[in-house]
Write a protein that holds these residues in place. Structure first.
Motif, PDB file in Angstrom:
ATOM      1  N   VAL A  30      -6.458  -9.478  -5.057  1.00 43.00           N
ATOM      2  CA  VAL A  30      -7.287  -9.828  -3.909  1.00 43.00           C
ATOM      3  C   VAL A  30      -8.139 -11.013  -4.325  1.00 43.00           C
ATOM      4  N   ALA A  31      -7.926 -12.144  -3.689  1.00 42.72           N
ATOM      5  CA  ALA A  31      -8.609 -13.378  -4.075  1.00 42.72           C
ATOM      6  C   ALA A  31     -10.043 -13.397  -3.562  1.00 42.72           C
ATOM      7  N   PRO A  32     -11.006 -13.632  -4.467  1.00 39.73           N
ATOM      8  CA  PRO A  32     -12.393 -13.799  -4.022  1.00 39.73           C
ATOM      9  C   PRO A  32     -12.560 -15.015  -3.109  1.00 39.73           C
ATOM     10  N   VAL A  33     -11.747 -16.059  -3.355  1.00 38.79           N
ATOM     11  CA  VAL A  33     -11.753 -17.240  -2.487  1.00 38.79           C
ATOM     12  C   VAL A  33     -10.699 -17.002  -1.406  1.00 38.79           C
ATOM     13  N   THR A  34     -11.117 -17.001  -0.159  1.00 32.32           N
ATOM     14  CA  THR A  34     -10.193 -16.738   0.936  1.00 32.32           C
ATOM     15  C   THR A  34      -9.305 -17.951   1.208  1.00 32.32           C
ATOM     16  N   MET A  35      -8.249 -17.725   1.975  1.00 32.74           N
ATOM     17  CA  MET A  35      -7.364 -18.826   2.349  1.00 32.74           C
ATOM     18  C   MET A  35      -8.127 -19.889   3.132  1.00 32.74           C
ATOM     19  N   LYS A  36      -9.001 -19.451   4.016  1.00 36.76           N
ATOM     20  CA  LYS A  36      -9.780 -20.386   4.823  1.00 36.76           C
ATOM     21  C   LYS A  36     -10.684 -21.244   3.935  1.00 36.76           C
ATOM     22  N   GLU A  37     -11.357 -20.613   2.963  1.00 40.04           N
ATOM     23  CA  GLU A  37     -12.225 -21.365   2.056  1.00 40.04           C
ATOM     24  C   GLU A  37     -11.419 -22.358   1.221  1.00 40.04           C
ATOM     25  N   LEU A  55      -0.843 -18.177  -1.811  1.00 40.06           N
ATOM     26  CA  LEU A  55      -1.411 -17.662  -3.047  1.00 40.06           C
ATOM     27  C   LEU A  55      -0.288 -17.495  -4.064  1.00 40.06           C
ATOM     28  N   TRP A  64      -4.608 -20.978  -4.938  1.00 42.55           N
ATOM     29  CA  TRP A  64      -4.124 -21.268  -3.592  1.00 42.55           C
ATOM     30  C   TRP A  64      -3.420 -22.608  -3.681  1.00 42.55           C
ATOM     31  N   ALA A  82      -8.282 -19.371  -7.168  1.00 46.03           N
ATOM     32  CA  ALA A  82      -8.540 -18.267  -6.246  1.00 46.03           C
ATOM     33  C   ALA A  82      -9.685 -17.364  -6.697  1.00 46.03           C
ATOM     34  N   LYS A  83     -10.154 -17.536  -7.937  1.00 47.55           N
ATOM     35  CA  LYS A  83     -11.215 -16.657  -8.442  1.00 47.55           C
ATOM     36  C   LYS A  83     -12.596 -17.268  -8.364  1.00 47.55           C
TER      37      LYS A  83
END
Length: 84
Positions: A30-37, A55, A64, A82-83
Motif C-alpha cells: 500500500v503506497a503512502p504516496v497515492t497515484m494522484k499525488e 505502481l 509510481w 511510492a514511499k
C-alpha cells in the motif's frame, strides 16, 4: 516488527511454506504516496499532464511509473518514489 504469514499444506507430509513479509509482496503493498499525488508531482516536474501511472518495483523500490505529455507533445516517463 516484521509480520510473517505461514501457509500449511501438503499431502500426508504436512509441509509448511513460509511467505516473505508483506513489505516485499507487490500485490499487498500500500503506497503512502497515492497515484494522484504521484501524478501531480510528475506534472510539476515535467511541466505537462499525466497520461498514465502504474505502481511497479524498480531496483528493489516501489515507484509510481508516470507518463507525462509535456510541451510540444513530448512524452516523459518519471519514476516517483511510492514511499516518500
Amino acid at each position: 516488527m516484521e509480520r510473517w504469514t505461514i501457509f500449511a499444506g501438503g499431502i500426508a507430509l504436512g509441509a509448511v511454506t513460509v511467505a516473505p513479509p508483506f513489505e516485499t509482496n507487490d500485490e499487498l503493498f500500500v503506497a503512502p504516496v497515492t497515484m494522484k499525488e504521484a501524478a501531480e508531482i510528475a506534472e510539476t516536474k515535467a511541466n505537462g499532464f499525466a497520461n498514465e501511472a502504474e505502481l511497479v518495483r524498480k531496483n528493489d523500490r516501489m515507484v509510481w511509473d508516470v507518463d507525462v505529455v509535456g510541451p510540444r507533445k513530448t512524452l516523459y516517463t518519471l519514476d516517483i518514489d511510492a514511499k516518500t
